[in-house]
Design an enzyme around this catalytic site. Structure first.
Site, PDB file in Angstrom:
ATOM      1  N   CYS A 125       0.825  -1.214   0.000  1.00 48.55           N
ATOM      2  CA  CYS A 125       0.000   0.000   0.000  1.00 48.55           C
ATOM      3  C   CYS A 125       0.856   1.259   0.000  1.00 48.55           C
ATOM      4  O   CYS A 125       0.635   2.176  -0.778  1.00 48.55           O
ATOM      5  CB  CYS A 125      -0.949  -0.016   1.209  1.00 48.55           C
ATOM      6  SG  CYS A 125      -1.938   1.465   1.324  1.00 48.55           S
ATOM      7  N   CYS A 146      -1.562   1.650  -3.014  1.00 48.26           N
ATOM      8  CA  CYS A 146      -2.565   2.707  -2.796  1.00 48.26           C
ATOM      9  C   CYS A 146      -1.991   4.128  -2.788  1.00 48.26           C
ATOM     10  O   CYS A 146      -2.520   5.012  -3.463  1.00 48.26           O
ATOM     11  CB  CYS A 146      -3.266   2.519  -1.453  1.00 48.26           C
ATOM     12  SG  CYS A 146      -3.447   0.846  -0.882  1.00 48.26           S
ATOM     13  N   LYS A 195      -0.125   5.278  -6.046  1.00 49.99           N
ATOM     14  CA  LYS A 195      -1.169   5.285  -7.092  1.00 49.99           C
ATOM     15  C   LYS A 195      -2.041   6.528  -6.966  1.00 49.99           C
ATOM     16  O   LYS A 195      -2.288   7.232  -7.941  1.00 49.99           O
ATOM     17  CB  LYS A 195      -2.007   4.002  -6.956  1.00 49.99           C
ATOM     18  CG  LYS A 195      -3.146   3.822  -7.944  1.00 49.99           C
ATOM     19  CD  LYS A 195      -4.470   4.418  -7.507  1.00 49.99           C
ATOM     20  CE  LYS A 195      -4.918   4.058  -6.136  1.00 49.99           C
ATOM     21  NZ  LYS A 195      -5.338   2.678  -5.944  1.00 49.99           N
ATOM     22  N   TYR A 219      -9.276  -3.496 -10.814  1.00 49.71           N
ATOM     23  CA  TYR A 219      -8.908  -2.231 -10.161  1.00 49.71           C
ATOM     24  C   TYR A 219      -7.654  -1.599 -10.794  1.00 49.71           C
ATOM     25  O   TYR A 219      -7.670  -0.434 -11.194  1.00 49.71           O
ATOM     26  CB  TYR A 219      -8.542  -2.493  -8.694  1.00 49.71           C
ATOM     27  CG  TYR A 219      -9.656  -2.722  -7.716  1.00 49.71           C
ATOM     28  CD1 TYR A 219     -10.048  -1.710  -6.841  1.00 49.71           C
ATOM     29  CD2 TYR A 219     -10.270  -3.960  -7.600  1.00 49.71           C
ATOM     30  CE1 TYR A 219     -11.023  -1.932  -5.882  1.00 49.71           C
ATOM     31  CE2 TYR A 219     -11.248  -4.189  -6.649  1.00 49.71           C
ATOM     32  CZ  TYR A 219     -11.623  -3.173  -5.787  1.00 49.71           C
ATOM     33  OH  TYR A 219     -12.580  -3.394  -4.841  1.00 49.71           O
ATOM     34  N   GLU A 261      -7.435   1.837 -13.095  1.00 51.61           N
ATOM     35  CA  GLU A 261      -6.775   2.969 -12.430  1.00 51.61           C
ATOM     36  C   GLU A 261      -5.577   3.453 -13.251  1.00 51.61           C
ATOM     37  O   GLU A 261      -5.409   4.654 -13.480  1.00 51.61           O
ATOM     38  CB  GLU A 261      -6.341   2.580 -11.016  1.00 51.61           C
ATOM     39  CG  GLU A 261      -7.546   2.438 -10.070  1.00 51.61           C
ATOM     40  CD  GLU A 261      -7.181   2.051  -8.651  1.00 51.61           C
ATOM     41  OE1 GLU A 261      -6.032   1.626  -8.418  1.00 51.61           O
ATOM     42  OE2 GLU A 261      -8.052   2.168  -7.772  1.00 51.61           O
ATOM     43  N   HIS A 267     -26.894  21.085  -0.277  1.00 55.77           N
ATOM     44  CA  HIS A 267     -27.117  21.564  -1.629  1.00 55.77           C
ATOM     45  C   HIS A 267     -26.149  22.674  -1.986  1.00 55.77           C
ATOM     46  O   HIS A 267     -25.897  23.535  -1.145  1.00 55.77           O
ATOM     47  CB  HIS A 267     -28.570  22.065  -1.763  1.00 55.77           C
ATOM     48  CG  HIS A 267     -28.956  22.387  -3.165  1.00 55.77           C
ATOM     49  ND1 HIS A 267     -29.143  21.416  -4.124  1.00 55.77           N
ATOM     50  CD2 HIS A 267     -29.165  23.582  -3.769  1.00 55.77           C
ATOM     51  CE1 HIS A 267     -29.462  21.997  -5.267  1.00 55.77           C
ATOM     52  NE2 HIS A 267     -29.479  23.309  -5.076  1.00 55.77           N
ATOM     53  N   GLU A 311     -26.020  14.666  -2.275  1.00 62.68           N
ATOM     54  CA  GLU A 311     -27.408  14.824  -1.825  1.00 62.68           C
ATOM     55  C   GLU A 311     -28.355  13.894  -2.583  1.00 62.68           C
ATOM     56  O   GLU A 311     -29.457  13.610  -2.122  1.00 62.68           O
ATOM     57  CB  GLU A 311     -27.880  16.276  -1.917  1.00 62.68           C
ATOM     58  CG  GLU A 311     -28.038  16.791  -3.324  1.00 62.68           C
ATOM     59  CD  GLU A 311     -28.477  18.257  -3.379  1.00 62.68           C
ATOM     60  OE1 GLU A 311     -29.414  18.628  -2.646  1.00 62.68           O
ATOM     61  OE2 GLU A 311     -27.867  19.027  -4.153  1.00 62.68           O
TER      62      GLU A 311
HETATM   63  P1  NDP Z   1      -8.200  -7.868 -10.146  1.00 66.10           P
HETATM   64  O1  NDP Z   1      -8.421  -9.245  -9.679  1.00 66.10           O
HETATM   65  O2  NDP Z   1      -9.044  -6.765  -9.640  1.00 66.10           O
HETATM   66  O3  NDP Z   1      -8.268  -7.830 -11.724  1.00 66.10           O
HETATM   67  C1  NDP Z   1      -7.511  -8.698 -12.508  1.00 66.10           C
HETATM   68  C2  NDP Z   1      -7.970  -8.538 -13.938  1.00 66.10           C
HETATM   69  O4  NDP Z   1      -7.130  -9.282 -14.798  1.00 66.10           O
HETATM   70  C3  NDP Z   1      -9.380  -9.038 -14.158  1.00 66.10           C
HETATM   71  O5  NDP Z   1     -10.013  -8.182 -15.076  1.00 66.10           O
HETATM   72  C4  NDP Z   1      -9.154 -10.423 -14.739  1.00 66.10           C
HETATM   73  O6  NDP Z   1     -10.182 -10.855 -15.590  1.00 66.10           O
HETATM   74  C5  NDP Z   1      -7.914 -10.194 -15.554  1.00 66.10           C
HETATM   75  N1  NDP Z   1      -7.114 -11.403 -15.718  1.00 66.10           N
HETATM   76  C6  NDP Z   1      -6.745 -12.293 -14.783  1.00 66.10           C
HETATM   77  N2  NDP Z   1      -5.982 -13.266 -15.316  1.00 66.10           N
HETATM   78  C7  NDP Z   1      -5.861 -12.986 -16.636  1.00 66.10           C
HETATM   79  C8  NDP Z   1      -5.225 -13.613 -17.715  1.00 66.10           C
HETATM   80  N3  NDP Z   1      -4.531 -14.736 -17.545  1.00 66.10           N
HETATM   81  N4  NDP Z   1      -5.324 -13.058 -18.941  1.00 66.10           N
HETATM   82  C9  NDP Z   1      -6.043 -11.915 -19.114  1.00 66.10           C
HETATM   83  N5  NDP Z   1      -6.668 -11.275 -18.126  1.00 66.10           N
HETATM   84  C10 NDP Z   1      -6.592 -11.805 -16.895  1.00 66.10           C
HETATM   85  O7  NDP Z   1      -6.650  -7.620  -9.858  1.00 66.10           O
HETATM   86  P2  NDP Z   1      -5.814  -6.285  -9.762  1.00 66.10           P
HETATM   87  O8  NDP Z   1      -4.421  -6.680 -10.002  1.00 66.10           O
HETATM   88  O9  NDP Z   1      -6.422  -5.207 -10.554  1.00 66.10           O
HETATM   89  O10 NDP Z   1      -5.960  -5.911  -8.230  1.00 66.10           O
HETATM   90  C11 NDP Z   1      -5.661  -6.891  -7.232  1.00 66.10           C
HETATM   91  C12 NDP Z   1      -6.432  -6.580  -5.988  1.00 66.10           C
HETATM   92  O11 NDP Z   1      -5.831  -5.480  -5.346  1.00 66.10           O
HETATM   93  C13 NDP Z   1      -7.869  -6.153  -6.256  1.00 66.10           C
HETATM   94  O12 NDP Z   1      -8.736  -7.240  -6.302  1.00 66.10           O
HETATM   95  C14 NDP Z   1      -8.163  -5.262  -5.102  1.00 66.10           C
HETATM   96  O13 NDP Z   1      -8.649  -6.038  -4.049  1.00 66.10           O
HETATM   97  C15 NDP Z   1      -6.809  -4.682  -4.747  1.00 66.10           C
HETATM   98  N6  NDP Z   1      -6.703  -3.307  -5.254  1.00 66.10           N
HETATM   99  C16 NDP Z   1      -7.491  -2.362  -4.704  1.00 66.10           C
HETATM  100  C17 NDP Z   1      -7.437  -1.070  -5.142  1.00 66.10           C
HETATM  101  C18 NDP Z   1      -8.331  -0.064  -4.523  1.00 66.10           C
HETATM  102  O14 NDP Z   1      -8.824  -0.302  -3.437  1.00 66.10           O
HETATM  103  N7  NDP Z   1      -8.591   1.054  -5.186  1.00 66.10           N
HETATM  104  C19 NDP Z   1      -6.522  -0.660  -6.204  1.00 66.10           C
HETATM  105  C20 NDP Z   1      -5.745  -1.744  -6.726  1.00 66.10           C
HETATM  106  C21 NDP Z   1      -5.839  -3.010  -6.267  1.00 66.10           C
HETATM  107  P3  NDP Z   1     -11.543 -11.516 -15.025  1.00 66.10           P
HETATM  108  O15 NDP Z   1     -12.341 -10.411 -14.463  1.00 66.10           O
HETATM  109  O16 NDP Z   1     -12.143 -12.102 -16.248  1.00 66.10           O
HETATM  110  O17 NDP Z   1     -11.111 -12.539 -14.023  1.00 66.10           O
END
Ligand code: NDP
Length: 465
Positions: A43, A48, A51, A177, A181, A438, A443
């Site tokens: 983080c 976080c 980012k 995510y 982002e 407002h 709201e």
């Molecule tokens: P996520 O699990 O959110 O997203 C991974 C993405 O990659 C999904 O769209 C998934 O597709 C795709 N994917 C997975 N495997 C493959 C593959 N082999 N080929 C192509 N596409 C693939 O992971 P992130 O890395 O974005 O984030 C990890 C975690 O970190 C999040 O789940 C969240 O909990 C946390 N995070 C939180 C943030 C916040 O609070 N703002 C910011 C960043 C991270 P599919 O959907 O089809 O599985």
């Protein structure tokens, strides 16, 4: 009774591990912590915090444009990526020192180096072996890249934070995510951005209206989103540029200067020796724990991303507090994973708490849905074609608000407040009894009147224009 070097030995000085250490010290336990990168964890160092700093940087581009509509003239503005990365690095350095100071001040012994389990009560850090009554695994997760030809040319979010120059053209792979982002960050800073996602809509698991709305808004800002598409190979040409072959519709070859894989994260358990110590892991290597964070080995606990449950910093912090209190505070506290609010710092951002419409319908059979999409006041003068989405779901019998979702400026800040009401189980009538402020976007949450009753499976088409 067997004597140990420490009451608690924590592996991983990220958000969950640091919090557990300090709370345990507060209860009088002797505590040590090991860290093999920098104090602060994902983080603080590569998640976080950096980012969000980059998200702020990216948003200035729009702010400058919008200012024109309010009478401002801003000539000669320039942007320096190295200056941003330097400033970000200084802040991360400061924060890492703050975390180290917190550990030192609370009397936690810090061991810098990679730790590995020797047995259920023993950890080795380098040449040293240390024993503890309880071990806590808080090693987080690490970006995962699928094995496709040329994947070595792709970066992850880790490297994106350290790029020497801003890539002119970026291809982001993934629809979660991190993908949306970083697409927003690079687009805001002026890169040409293409996002390739394998599924039918970005942000799987989020409310469908939120997914569609963010998709549309990202498109308006110039991000090209390829749905149902897969990257099949990456080649680097002699000029250093990358060529990415994408299958699906529309498939083809995409030239770019950086390919960012945001395809999920895997628990950091590979080198820990957990399985040899008898700790059960899930198929991705996550530590399987019960509601108290206890693994299959009674002296070994785990919190945060390494448990492969909800990968969010505040959740890891809560889990760390719960484990430390359970072990040393005289009260057994389970992790509470109900109604966890979260935000996606996309452009525009998403804020969400509670059930999606699909989850609500699946759970209750019928739900009352209130949804609106409107032009925020700011954009009456800015001229920007950006709409804000506000959505609220109500359970029909007791009228409890089940979920609130928002896409638009300040959505994360607004939903944090709304989450208290959802967590408290307040009803739609109690929302409505609250006077709005407002003029704000927030709201809307206390003035929504147009109800739609949804039964069975969620509709696939948006219900608003
Ligand atoms: P996520 O699990 O959110 O997203 C991974 C993405 O990659 C999904 O769209 C998934 O597709 C795709 N994917 C997975 N495997 C493959 C593959 N082999 N080929 C192509 N596409 C693939 O992971 P992130 O890395 O974005 O984030 C990890 C975690 O970190 C999040 O789940 C969240 O909990 C946390 N995070 C939180 C943030 C916040 O609070 N703002 C910011 C960043 C991270 P599919 O959907 O089809 O599985």
């Amino acid at each position: 009774m067997k004597q140990f070097d420490y009451d608690l030995f924590v592996i991983g000085a990220g958000s969950g591990g640091v919090r557990a250490s300090r709370i345990a010290r507060g209860f009088g336990a002797s505590v040590a912590i090991a860290e093999n990168h920098r104090i602060g964890g994902t983080c603080v160092i590569r998640g976080c915090v950096p980012k969000k700093l980059l998200v702020y940087a990216a948003h200035f581009a729009e702010d400058f444009e919008d200012a024109r509509g309010f009478g401002w003239t801003l000539d000669g503005k320039t942007f320096s990526w190295p200056a941003l990365i330097d400033a970000k690095n200084r802040e991360i350095e400061r924060l890492s020192k703050v975390y180290a100071g917190l550990l030192a001040n609370s009397g936690v012994d810090v061991f810098l180096g990679a730790a590995r389990l020797v047995d259920a009560h023993t950890v080795a850090v380098g040449e040293r072996e240390l024993t503890a009554r309880y071990l806590l695994v808080a090693t987080g997760a690490w970006p995962h890249k699928p094995a496709i030809p040329g994947i070595e040319h792709a970066i992850t979010s880790n490297e994106a934070f350290e790029l020497e120059t801003l890539p002119r053209r970026v291809l982001v792979v993934g629809g979660g995510y991190v993908a949306v982002e970083f697409a927003g960050i690079f687009r805001g800073l002026g890169s040409e951005v293409t996002l390739s996602y394998r599924g039918p809509q970005i942000l799987r698991g989020f409310d469908d209206d939120v997914r569609r709305h963010l998709h549309d808004e990202m498109g308006k800002k110039g991000t090209r989103i390829l749905l149902n598409s897969n990257v099949v190979r990456i080649d680097r040409g002699s000029d250093g540029a990358l060529e990415v072959a994408v299958s699906g519709a529309p498939g083809g070859k995409y030239g770019c200067d950086a390919v960012l894989y945001a395809t999920g994260r895997v628990p950091n358990t590979g080198q820990l020796g957990l399985a040899a110590a008898g700790v059960e892991l899930d198929e991705e290597g996550g530590v399987i724990v019960d509601e108290y964070g206890q693994s299959s080995v009674p002296s070994i606990f785990a919190v945060g991303d390494v448990t492969n449950r909800i990968a969010l910093t505040p959740v890891a912090i809560r889990e760390g507090t719960a484990v430390a209190t359970t072990l040393f505070g005289g009260t057994r506290i389970p992790a509470d994973h109900d109604n966890v609010p979260s935000a996606v710092f996309s452009q525009p951002p998403v804020g969400t708490v509670g059930l999606t419409e699909a989850q609500a319908v699946a759970k209750f059979g019928e739900v009352e849905v209130y949804v609106t999409a409107f032009k925020p006041l700011r954009h009456t003068l800015s001229g920007r074609d950006e709409r804000t989405l506000v959505k609220l779901m109500v359970e029909p019998v007791e009228q409890r608000v089940l979920g609130c979702h928002m896409v638009g400026a300040d959505a994360p800040e607004i939903i944090q407040g709304i989450a208290i009401a959802v967590k408290a189980g307040l009803t739609k009538a109690q929302f409505d009894a609250t006077i709005g402020i407002h003029p704000t976007a927030a709201e809307e949450f206390v003035t929504l009147r147009d109800k739609k009753v949804v039964q069975g499976v969620e509709k696939s088409a948006p219900r608003f224009v």
